[in-house]
Design a protein around this motif. Structure first.
Motif, mmCIF file in Angstrom:
data_model
loop_
_atom_site.group_PDB
_atom_site.id
_atom_site.type_symbol
_atom_site.label_atom_id
_atom_site.label_comp_id
_atom_site.label_asym_id
_atom_site.label_seq_id
_atom_site.Cartn_x
_atom_site.Cartn_y
_atom_site.Cartn_z
ATOM 1 N N VAL A 208 47.211 28.324 36.907
ATOM 2 C CA VAL A 208 47.534 28.843 38.245
ATOM 3 C C VAL A 208 46.217 29.445 38.813
ATOM 4 O O VAL A 208 45.513 30.191 38.162
ATOM 5 C CB VAL A 208 48.714 30.103 38.038
ATOM 6 C CG1 VAL A 208 48.431 31.003 39.048
ATOM 7 C CG2 VAL A 208 50.053 29.318 37.968
ATOM 8 N N VAL A 209 46.184 29.461 40.082
ATOM 9 C CA VAL A 209 45.099 29.807 40.892
ATOM 10 C C VAL A 209 45.358 30.870 41.688
ATOM 11 O O VAL A 209 46.551 30.601 42.697
ATOM 12 C CB VAL A 209 44.369 28.629 41.755
ATOM 13 C CG1 VAL A 209 43.008 29.163 42.421
ATOM 14 C CG2 VAL A 209 44.197 27.299 40.944
ATOM 15 N N LEU A 210 44.861 32.174 41.414
ATOM 16 C CA LEU A 210 45.276 33.455 42.328
ATOM 17 C C LEU A 210 44.116 33.621 43.307
ATOM 18 O O LEU A 210 43.048 33.570 42.756
ATOM 19 C CB LEU A 210 45.632 34.469 41.241
ATOM 20 C CG LEU A 210 46.248 35.580 41.830
ATOM 21 C CD1 LEU A 210 47.858 34.993 42.129
ATOM 22 C CD2 LEU A 210 46.348 36.748 40.662
ATOM 23 N N ASP A 211 44.743 33.942 44.584
ATOM 24 C CA ASP A 211 43.558 34.224 45.483
ATOM 25 C C ASP A 211 44.253 35.516 46.302
ATOM 26 O O ASP A 211 45.069 35.248 47.034
ATOM 27 C CB ASP A 211 43.357 32.823 46.458
ATOM 28 C CG ASP A 211 42.088 33.486 47.363
ATOM 29 O OD1 ASP A 211 41.295 34.135 46.993
ATOM 30 O OD2 ASP A 211 42.194 32.872 48.501
ATOM 31 N N ASP A 212 43.783 36.798 46.225
ATOM 32 C CA ASP A 212 44.131 37.720 46.787
ATOM 33 C C ASP A 212 45.530 38.032 46.746
ATOM 34 O O ASP A 212 46.241 38.287 47.771
ATOM 35 C CB ASP A 212 43.683 37.598 48.415
ATOM 36 C CG ASP A 212 43.396 39.056 49.146
ATOM 37 O OD1 ASP A 212 43.154 39.667 48.468
ATOM 38 O OD2 ASP A 212 43.022 38.670 50.176
ATOM 39 N N ILE A 218 48.730 25.276 41.411
ATOM 40 C CA ILE A 218 49.313 25.244 40.148
ATOM 41 C C ILE A 218 49.314 23.792 39.626
ATOM 42 O O ILE A 218 49.815 22.903 40.192
ATOM 43 C CB ILE A 218 50.642 25.981 39.964
ATOM 44 C CG1 ILE A 218 51.103 25.673 38.552
ATOM 45 C CG2 ILE A 218 51.666 25.200 40.811
ATOM 46 C CD1 ILE A 218 52.176 26.446 37.746
ATOM 47 N N GLY A 219 48.796 23.558 38.400
ATOM 48 C CA GLY A 219 48.451 22.260 37.845
ATOM 49 C C GLY A 219 47.397 22.422 36.729
ATOM 50 O O GLY A 219 46.829 23.046 36.556
ATOM 51 N N THR A 227 43.357 18.496 44.673
ATOM 52 C CA THR A 227 44.299 19.055 45.581
ATOM 53 C C THR A 227 44.351 20.577 46.000
ATOM 54 O O THR A 227 44.721 20.878 47.224
ATOM 55 C CB THR A 227 45.867 19.056 45.224
ATOM 56 O OG1 THR A 227 45.885 19.568 44.173
ATOM 57 C CG2 THR A 227 46.020 17.372 44.834
ATOM 58 N N CYS A 228 43.555 21.443 45.397
ATOM 59 C CA CYS A 228 43.370 22.720 45.766
ATOM 60 C C CYS A 228 42.032 23.261 46.065
ATOM 61 O O CYS A 228 41.206 23.144 45.157
ATOM 62 C CB CYS A 228 43.825 23.469 44.436
ATOM 63 S SG CYS A 228 43.768 25.399 44.747
ATOM 64 N N ALA A 229 41.784 23.457 47.451
ATOM 65 C CA ALA A 229 40.462 23.773 47.913
ATOM 66 C C ALA A 229 39.954 25.050 47.328
ATOM 67 O O ALA A 229 38.680 24.954 46.870
ATOM 68 C CB ALA A 229 40.588 24.089 49.263
#
Ligand code: ADP
Ligand code: MG
Length: 246
Positions: A208-212, A218-219, A227-229
């Motif tokens: 999971v990618v958390l930003d602020d 997620i993947g 897909t996730c910049a």
């Protein structure tokens, strides 16, 4: 299959600051799960809410398929946690290792030390498990302390292991050896690995990618990289293009 960790729409504010904004998590039993995000993105806050160490504004948390509340210490006992600021206490190495399980045998402790990549340096200590650890582990290096706090969390074989930036003081080779041992020697254990280092979580089943305070992806690594910049940017800032894509 029921999630072993299930978090839905978690909102946590510190006064005006929204530290977690509708944070969700669903981890399957036995999964190696990564949470990646820069400093201040809300990673430690999410763990403290999951463990009920911190009150939150909204959301539901279930562990082992049951609602987690501050009174559910029985659920907490099934979790091994290595906090970001884990400390060793004054006492013998053995006593430190028996923190989760008072009657843990030397054999069980050795197995935990092995997985945590601490067995080798401990075997070189003249007094072995009888070695006195000074308050805060001052007589050890940062990397040695970190390995011991990971070993300590593994004693008693928790069903869930939570590592909060717990490989930050390890060199890359030790970090990689630790991840390999976790995958091979603790197959049934669910591992929740939190880090600001992409290399630490890239081999996880899912990340999971958390930003602020918000989840932006997620993947698995290969999918997120395409897909996730935000994920791609973190990878490219920490590794060269070949390492990041490979
Ligand atoms: P991470 O673990 O990803 O570095 P944290 O969960 O520690 O992030 O922090 C998320 C945000 O919440 C940050 O902006 C941080 O400054 C803030 N924060 C964390 N703890 C507190 C606190 N006790 N009081 C006020 N703000 C906090
Ligand atoms: Mg943190």
């Amino acid at each position: 299959m029921t999630d072993i960790v299930h978090v839905e729409n978690l909102v946590k504010r510190y006064d005006d600051l929204i530290a977690l904004d509708h944070f969700n998590l669903n981890i399957a039993p036995g999964e190696i799960f990564g949470l990646l995000g820069p400093n201040g993105s809300g990673k430690t806050t999410s763990i403290n809410c999951i463990l009920q160490l911190l009150a939150y504004d909204k959301g539901t948390i279930e562990l082992f398929g049951e609602p987690m509340t501050p009174a559910r210490y029985d659920l907490k006992r099934r979790i091994g946690v290595v906090p970001q600021q884990a400390v060793l206490f004054a006492g013998t190495l053995r006593e430190n290792m028996q923190w989760r399980k008072r009657d843990a045998s030397d054999e069980e402790i050795s197995r935990a030390l092995e997985i945590a990549q601490a067995a080798e340096f401990v075997s070189k200590l003249p007094e072995g498990l009888d070695t006195m650890i000074q308050q805060g582990g001052r007589n050890l290096s940062g990397g040695q302390r970190q390995r011991l706090t990971i070993a300590r969390a593994l004693v008693g074989t928790p069903q869930i292991l939570i590592l909060d930036d717990s490989a930050s003081a390890l060199d890359f080779a030790t970090d990689a050896a630790l991840r390999k041992a976790l995958r091979q020697k603790t197959r049934d254990m669910t591992v929740f690995m939190v880090s600001q280092r992409a290399g630490t979580v890239r081999a996880a089943d899912r990340i999971v990618v958390l930003d602020d305070g918000r989840i932006v992806g997620i993947g698995p690594h290969s999918e997120l990289f395409e897909t996730c910049a935000v994920y791609r940017e973190i990878c490219l800032s920490q590794m060269n293009e070949e390492e990041a894509a490979g």
